[in-house]
Design an enzyme around this catalytic site. Structure first.
Site, PDB file in Angstrom:
ATOM      1  N   GLN A   1     -33.601 -39.967  -8.116  1.00 49.53           N
ATOM      2  CA  GLN A   1     -32.698 -39.505  -7.054  1.00 49.53           C
ATOM      3  C   GLN A   1     -32.489 -37.994  -6.963  1.00 49.53           C
ATOM      4  OE1 GLN A   1     -28.109 -40.058  -5.483  1.00 49.53           O
ATOM      5  NE2 GLN A   1     -28.809 -41.471  -7.001  1.00 49.53           N
ATOM      6  N   SER A   2     -32.289 -37.345  -8.115  1.00 50.92           N
ATOM      7  CA  SER A   2     -31.846 -35.939  -8.044  1.00 50.92           C
ATOM      8  C   SER A   2     -32.888 -35.048  -7.370  1.00 50.92           C
ATOM      9  CB  SER A   2     -31.550 -35.415  -9.449  1.00 50.92           C
ATOM     10  OG  SER A   2     -32.736 -35.425 -10.232  1.00 50.92           O
TER      11      SER A   2
ATOM     12  N   ASP B   1     -53.503 -38.955 -10.754  1.00 57.51           N
ATOM     13  CA  ASP B   1     -53.215 -39.164 -12.177  1.00 57.51           C
ATOM     14  C   ASP B   1     -53.285 -37.798 -12.837  1.00 57.51           C
ATOM     15  OD1 ASP B   1     -53.104 -39.622 -14.852  1.00 57.51           O
ATOM     16  OD2 ASP B   1     -54.548 -41.272 -14.870  1.00 57.51           O
ATOM     17  N   THR B   2     -52.128 -37.287 -13.163  1.00 54.82           N
ATOM     18  CA  THR B   2     -52.076 -35.901 -13.655  1.00 54.82           C
ATOM     19  C   THR B   2     -52.514 -35.797 -15.109  1.00 54.82           C
ATOM     20  OG1 THR B   2     -49.775 -36.179 -14.261  1.00 54.82           O
ATOM     21  CG2 THR B   2     -50.221 -35.332 -12.059  1.00 54.82           C
ATOM     22  N   LYS B   3     -52.810 -36.925 -15.725  1.00 56.64           N
ATOM     23  CA  LYS B   3     -53.307 -36.877 -17.106  1.00 56.64           C
ATOM     24  C   LYS B   3     -54.835 -37.016 -17.134  1.00 56.64           C
ATOM     25  CE  LYS B   3     -49.046 -38.023 -19.368  1.00 56.64           C
ATOM     26  NZ  LYS B   3     -48.218 -39.038 -19.999  1.00 56.64           N
TER      27      LYS B   3
ATOM     28  N   ASN C   1     -38.454 -33.185 -11.623  1.00 58.26           N
ATOM     29  CA  ASN C   1     -37.311 -33.595 -12.453  1.00 58.26           C
ATOM     30  C   ASN C   1     -37.777 -34.589 -13.508  1.00 58.26           C
ATOM     31  OD1 ASN C   1     -37.501 -35.614 -10.321  1.00 58.26           O
ATOM     32  ND2 ASN C   1     -35.587 -36.444 -11.065  1.00 58.26           N
ATOM     33  N   PHE C   2     -38.877 -34.210 -14.167  1.00 56.09           N
ATOM     34  CA  PHE C   2     -39.353 -34.995 -15.305  1.00 56.09           C
ATOM     35  C   PHE C   2     -38.394 -34.816 -16.470  1.00 56.09           C
ATOM     36  CE2 PHE C   2     -43.718 -34.112 -13.501  1.00 56.09           C
ATOM     37  CZ  PHE C   2     -43.944 -35.411 -13.085  1.00 56.09           C
TER      38      PHE C   2
ATOM     39  N   VAL D   1     -31.292 -37.707 -18.857  1.00 55.06           N
ATOM     40  CA  VAL D   1     -29.961 -37.879 -18.268  1.00 55.06           C
ATOM     41  C   VAL D   1     -30.058 -38.606 -16.936  1.00 55.06           C
ATOM     42  CG1 VAL D   1     -28.032 -36.617 -17.223  1.00 55.06           C
ATOM     43  CG2 VAL D   1     -28.921 -35.891 -19.432  1.00 55.06           C
ATOM     44  N   TYR D   2     -29.147 -39.550 -16.728  1.00 57.11           N
ATOM     45  CA  TYR D   2     -28.978 -40.209 -15.428  1.00 57.11           C
ATOM     46  C   TYR D   2     -27.588 -39.881 -14.884  1.00 57.11           C
ATOM     47  CZ  TYR D   2     -33.236 -42.982 -15.985  1.00 57.11           C
ATOM     48  OH  TYR D   2     -34.543 -43.367 -16.115  1.00 57.11           O
TER      49      TYR D   2
ATOM     50  N   ASP E   1     -26.662 -36.661  -9.473  1.00 57.35           N
ATOM     51  CA  ASP E   1     -28.022 -36.693  -8.919  1.00 57.35           C
ATOM     52  C   ASP E   1     -28.106 -35.927  -7.601  1.00 57.35           C
ATOM     53  OD1 ASP E   1     -29.268 -38.098 -10.918  1.00 57.35           O
ATOM     54  OD2 ASP E   1     -28.967 -40.050 -10.011  1.00 57.35           O
TER      55      ASP E   1
ATOM     56  N   GLY F   1      -4.356 -29.940  -5.510  1.00 62.53           N
ATOM     57  CA  GLY F   1      -4.175 -28.615  -4.919  1.00 62.53           C
ATOM     58  C   GLY F   1      -2.703 -28.316  -4.751  1.00 62.53           C
TER      59      GLY F   1
END
Ligand code: COA
Length: 415
Positions: free
Chosen positions: A17-18, A73-75, A96-97, A137-138, A168, A247
């Site tokens: 999501q983020s 496939d980036t590997k 956001n790996f 982190v989520y 996110d 406030g």
């Protein structure tokens, strides 16, 4: 009409999501966003929370509008070469790996700069540099470590997370601002730079007023506009404030007609000082206008519970919409608690493009939240999210690959 970010190419390595929130905004402002996914599976959210078998989930479609999807496939060594060509052609790489994943792929900041010194590398991470920088982190983790959970909820209950995805989507928004700022600076420096938005930092930025209150508490030992005043005790840390406005204008959520059966039959009511006499008139408490115990904001602070109980006697005689119509006549700030169903059906939000109906070839029509930021010279047209790898051939051709080369790369599993 042209778009604000026409000509900006974004290599979109985001997922969940983020990051996708950020690149979707850039796409809505006109950037060409090329989303890189793994062949066969793609962004994990394509299959999460599915409501229609085999159709991309709403989770995915609602975060990936106006993008193109390529599978690489980036590997795979051949895949890496395609990626290098893309890095050479793009202005921004957004990712956001989990921490270190991009380095492990072989795309360190140094390598990216070698390939394209104008590249802006934008990252969402859970934490900034420090003891937790390697943690995944989520959303709700970010809310807990950014100050939101400890300050949300009621004093006699546990910490509560909010439904607003401030960790996110909130951090994605922060990142988008960082990216356009870096693009602006690049006009004078000619260089790219790294942009980091940590989710803890993003949530804390949105909890800024709570750090304000922490320091006020440490100095004075009391916060008179908090519901703990005057009968409860304050501890060392800024406490949960229930529905207090936080406030200078006290507010609270009050029941309206039908609250017994409708969990959203409530209204937020703000006792703004300039309209105090009008409030008193409305609820039949004219004597409070001059009574020294009620006449001034300071005098009212220790009596807020009693005051809101009295106002609630009035609001429970009206529906939330009737109450709003009356209060608005008197300029008294208020907000009915709108359900997501009511919001989805609100005609004015459809008119402004804040709620949009989109058609998708597999799932059919669905609703989404359109661009909440409106530019008069760069209107947003929301187009559907891409199918997995829908634009692989198109993007490869733009990079100069011939169709036989594309077929060959596909045969070795590079794309
Ligand atoms: N081809 C080949 N491999 C790919 C790939 C592709 N196209 N795309 C991703 N991968 C690999 C990565 O290289 C990584 O491999 P590695 O761990 O061997 O280095 C692997 O897929 C997993 O990626 P990762 O990001 O670690 O996913 P995850 O499911 O393990 O973690 C998160 C998910 C969200 C927890 C994590 O990405 C994260 O903490 N992100 C930063 C904070 C964030 O954005 N959180 C909110 C998400 S809404």
């Amino acid at each position: 009409m042209g778009k604000a970010l026409d000509g900006v190419r974004v290599l979109d390595f985001t997922h969940v999501q983020s990051g996708p929130t950020c690149t979707q905004l850039l796409a809505w402002f006109g950037a060409d966003v090329i989303k890189v996914e793994r062949a066969g599976s793609g962004d994990i959210t394509r299959e999460q929370l599915r409501d229609i078998p085999d159709a991309d989930s709403l989770y995915f479609t609602m975060l990936n509008h106006n993008k193109r999807s390529v599978t690489i496939d980036t590997k795979n060594p051949e895949g890496k070469r395609v990626l290098e060509a893309l890095i050479g052609k793009c202005d921004v790489l957004v990712e956001n790996f989990a921490p270190g994943a991009l380095d492990r792929m072989g795309f360190t900041w140094e390598r990216i700069q070698e390939l394209n010194p104008r590249m802006i590398l934008a990252s969402v991470k859970g934490f900034g540099p420090g003891p937790y920088e390697d943690c995944k982190v989520y959303e709700n983790v970010a809310q807990c470590v950014g100050g939101a959970a400890s300050t949300t909820g009621f004093d006699d209950g546990p910490p509560v997370v909010t439904g607003a995805q401030i960790g996110d989507s909130g951090t994605g928004l922060h990142l988008a601002l960082g990216i356009v700022t870096a693009l602006y600076q690049r006009q004078t420096t000619g260089r790219g730079q790294k942009v980091l938005a940590a989710m803890q930092d993003g949530v804390l930025n949105l909890c800024r007023v709570k750090l304000r209150d922490q320091q006020r508490l440490e100095r004075t030992g009391v916060m008179k506009e908090y519901p703990q005043h005057p009968n409860g005790a304050f501890g060392e840390a800024v406490p949960r404030a229930g529905n207090a406005s936080g406030g200078g204008q006290p507010g609270w959520i009050l029941k309206c007609k039908g609250w017994e059966s409708d969990q959203n039959a409530y209204i937020y009511f703000i006792t703004q000082a300039p309209v105090w006499p009008k409030i008193c008139g409305l609820i039949g408490k004219e004597e409070w206008v001059t009574d020294p115990d009620y006449a001034t904001p300071a005098a009212r602070l220790p009596r807020l519970k009693e005051i809101f109980a009295e106002i609630e006697r009035w609001t429970t005689t009206k529906t939330k919409f009737e109450a709003m119509a009356i209060l608005n006549q008197y300029d008294i700030p208020c907000g009915p608690i709108l359900s997501i169903k009511e919001i989805a059906e609100e005609p004015s939000l459809r008119k402004t493009g804040t709620i949009v109906e989109v058609d998708h070839p597999v799932r059919g029509k669905y609703l989404t939240v359109g661009n909440p930021i409106k530019l008069s010279d760069s209107p947003t047209e929301v187009t559907r999210s891409p199918l997995l790898g829908e634009h692989t051939d198109e993007v490869m051709a733009e990079l100069g690959y011939a169709s036989e080369q594309i077929a060959q790369l596909r045969a070795v599993g590079a794309i």
